[in-house]
Write a protein that holds these residues in place. Structure first.
Motif, PDB file in Angstrom:
ATOM      1  N   PRO A 126       0.815  -1.210   0.000  1.00  0.00           N
ATOM      2  CA  PRO A 126       0.000   0.000   0.000  1.00  0.00           C
ATOM      3  C   PRO A 126       0.852   1.266   0.000  1.00  0.00           C
ATOM      4  N   VAL A 136       0.674   5.422   0.835  1.00  0.00           N
ATOM      5  CA  VAL A 136      -0.111   6.415   1.564  1.00  0.00           C
ATOM      6  C   VAL A 136       0.314   7.814   1.152  1.00  0.00           C
ATOM      7  N   SER A 140       3.532   2.204   2.909  1.00  0.00           N
ATOM      8  CA  SER A 140       2.892   2.360   4.218  1.00  0.00           C
ATOM      9  C   SER A 140       3.824   2.071   5.390  1.00  0.00           C
ATOM     10  N   LYS A 146       4.588   4.809   8.179  1.00  0.00           N
ATOM     11  CA  LYS A 146       4.171   4.570   9.569  1.00  0.00           C
ATOM     12  C   LYS A 146       5.337   4.783  10.519  1.00  0.00           C
ATOM     13  N   ILE A 206       0.062  11.137   8.023  1.00  0.00           N
ATOM     14  CA  ILE A 206      -0.523  10.333   6.946  1.00  0.00           C
ATOM     15  C   ILE A 206      -1.974  10.752   6.754  1.00  0.00           C
ATOM     16  N   ILE A 233      -4.796   6.437   2.535  1.00  0.00           N
ATOM     17  CA  ILE A 233      -4.125   5.260   2.001  1.00  0.00           C
ATOM     18  C   ILE A 233      -4.726   4.924   0.645  1.00  0.00           C
ATOM     19  N   SER A 291      -5.084   2.077  -0.884  1.00  0.00           N
ATOM     20  CA  SER A 291      -5.700   0.762  -1.044  1.00  0.00           C
ATOM     21  C   SER A 291      -7.213   0.875  -1.184  1.00  0.00           C
ATOM     22  N   ARG A 338      -9.190  -0.182   4.157  1.00  0.00           N
ATOM     23  CA  ARG A 338      -8.282   0.260   5.212  1.00  0.00           C
ATOM     24  C   ARG A 338      -7.286  -0.850   5.549  1.00  0.00           C
ATOM     25  N   ASN A 339      -6.135  -0.428   6.052  1.00  0.00           N
ATOM     26  CA  ASN A 339      -5.054  -1.345   6.379  1.00  0.00           C
ATOM     27  C   ASN A 339      -5.006  -1.562   7.887  1.00  0.00           C
ATOM     28  N   THR A 380      -9.324   5.592   3.369  1.00  0.00           N
ATOM     29  CA  THR A 380      -8.969   5.349   1.971  1.00  0.00           C
ATOM     30  C   THR A 380      -9.407   6.551   1.134  1.00  0.00           C
ATOM     31  N   ASP A 383      -2.331   0.704  -4.987  1.00  0.00           N
ATOM     32  CA  ASP A 383      -1.452  -0.345  -4.463  1.00  0.00           C
ATOM     33  C   ASP A 383      -0.555  -0.880  -5.575  1.00  0.00           C
TER      34      ASP A 383
END
Length: 324
Positions: free
Chosen positions: A127, A129, A208, A212, A222, A225, A227, A230-231, A239, A251
């Motif tokens: 992913p 971000v 990601s 992070k 951040i 994302i 993707s 959500r991660n 998202t 992604d």
């Protein structure tokens, strides 16, 4: 003059035929497998290849020898692999960029992503971000997009270079949001990140796990994302789909393929070994920032076809192209 009887000649031919048949009948694999990696040794993708290669070797009872063929956005490795026999003894760690993005941005490419290779499995997705500095005035992606709409080309974003996953993610956001943000390409992700943290660019799409880590240290904020969902490593990050860019998905993925004209039984054997490894190492790979996919060969082909069309549209709209 030496004379050979017809009987002996026939016997010799029969023996040769039996030897060839015995050789052809050997179960796969019966010799070491080469795994070609399109990046330098020590990169995170190299680590992924070696982890999976180790498991495949144990499962199939044959050594898997990793060879690094780095350079030219993966085209060097791809060109090498496409010229090898499709017998399963040469496989490749490949990417969405090599198989979907490169055909969209290179006017001349030495390989056809669909005709020259047999897909094995999409292994993992990575992913991306959207990140800004912690002193940025933008607290949400909605605020950033609203400002960009009101102030065309006043914001900038960095990437690891033209056609990189970060670049394409940014252009996809621009196209879907209807904004104009200046792209600043760098020679790699590290100098781009240095300029983001130094205040020379306003934002960047970052893998990601790296984002992070920097967010936990207080260096980055951040905002969203890329993707479709959500991660679980970043559960509070929305998202782009949630903020109104319906269908946004930037992604990038890493997978495995091999030369074309492969025996379906060989493909099935390699796919099963790769998928087994990915499931075994799921927690370890997630700690590295990946999402395990472990797809079938058929699903990998469908994804390549879909992404070629998506990235070609983005590239044409943004005027992205490479000459080679």
């Amino acid at each position: 003059m030496l004379s050979i009887s017809p009987f002996k000649c026939l016997l010799g031919l029969a023996s040769l035929a039996l030897a060839l048949n015995a050789s052809a009948a050997q179960p796969f694999p019966s010799e070491p497998i080469k795994l070609i990696v399109p990046y330098a040794a020590g990169a995170s993708t190299d680590t992924l290849a070696r982890l999976v290669g180790q498991d495949v070797a144990e499962d199939l009872k044959q050594p898997v020898i990793v060879e690094n063929h780095a350079g030219a956005g993966g085209t060097i490795a791809a060109d090498y692999v496409k010229r090898q026999p499709g017998n399963g003894y040469t496989i490749m760690l490949t990417t969405d960029g090599i198989l979907s993005v490169n055909p969209s941005i290179y006017k001349k490419l030495g390989y056809d992503p669909l005709k020259d290779f047999t897909p094995l499995s999409i292994a993992v997705s990575a992913p991306l971000v959207l990140a800004v500095r912690t002193d940025s005035p933008f607290k949400t992606a909605q605020e950033l997009i609203a400002y960009a709409k009101a102030n065309p080309e006043k914001l900038s974003y960095g990437s690891a270079g033209v056609g990189s996953s970060q670049h394409m993610a940014g252009e996809l956001m621009k196209a879907m949001a209807g904004v104009k943000i200046t792209h600043v390409p760098y020679r790699g992700g590290s100098p781009a990140m240095s300029d983001l943290l130094g205040g020379h660019i306003d934002m960047m799409f970052v893998q990601s796990a790296s984002a992070k880590d920097l967010a936990d240290k207080g260096s980055l904020r951040i905002l969203a994302i890329g993707s479709a969902h959500r991660n679980k490593q970043l559960p509070d990050v929305p998202t782009f789909n949630e903020i109104g860019l319906k269908g946004y998905d930037s992604d990038t993925w890493y997978g495995f393929n091999m030369p074309a004209k492969a025996d379906p039984k060989v493909v099935a054997t390699l796919n099963a070994a790769i998928v087994k490894s990915l499931k075994k190492r799921q927690e370890q790979l997630e700690r590295l920032g990946y999402t395990v996919v472990a797809s079938s060969s058929a699903d990998m082909r469908k994804d390549i076809e879909r992404n070629i069309a998506k990235w070609r549209d983005v590239a044409q709209q943004a005027g992205i192209f490479h000459t080679q």
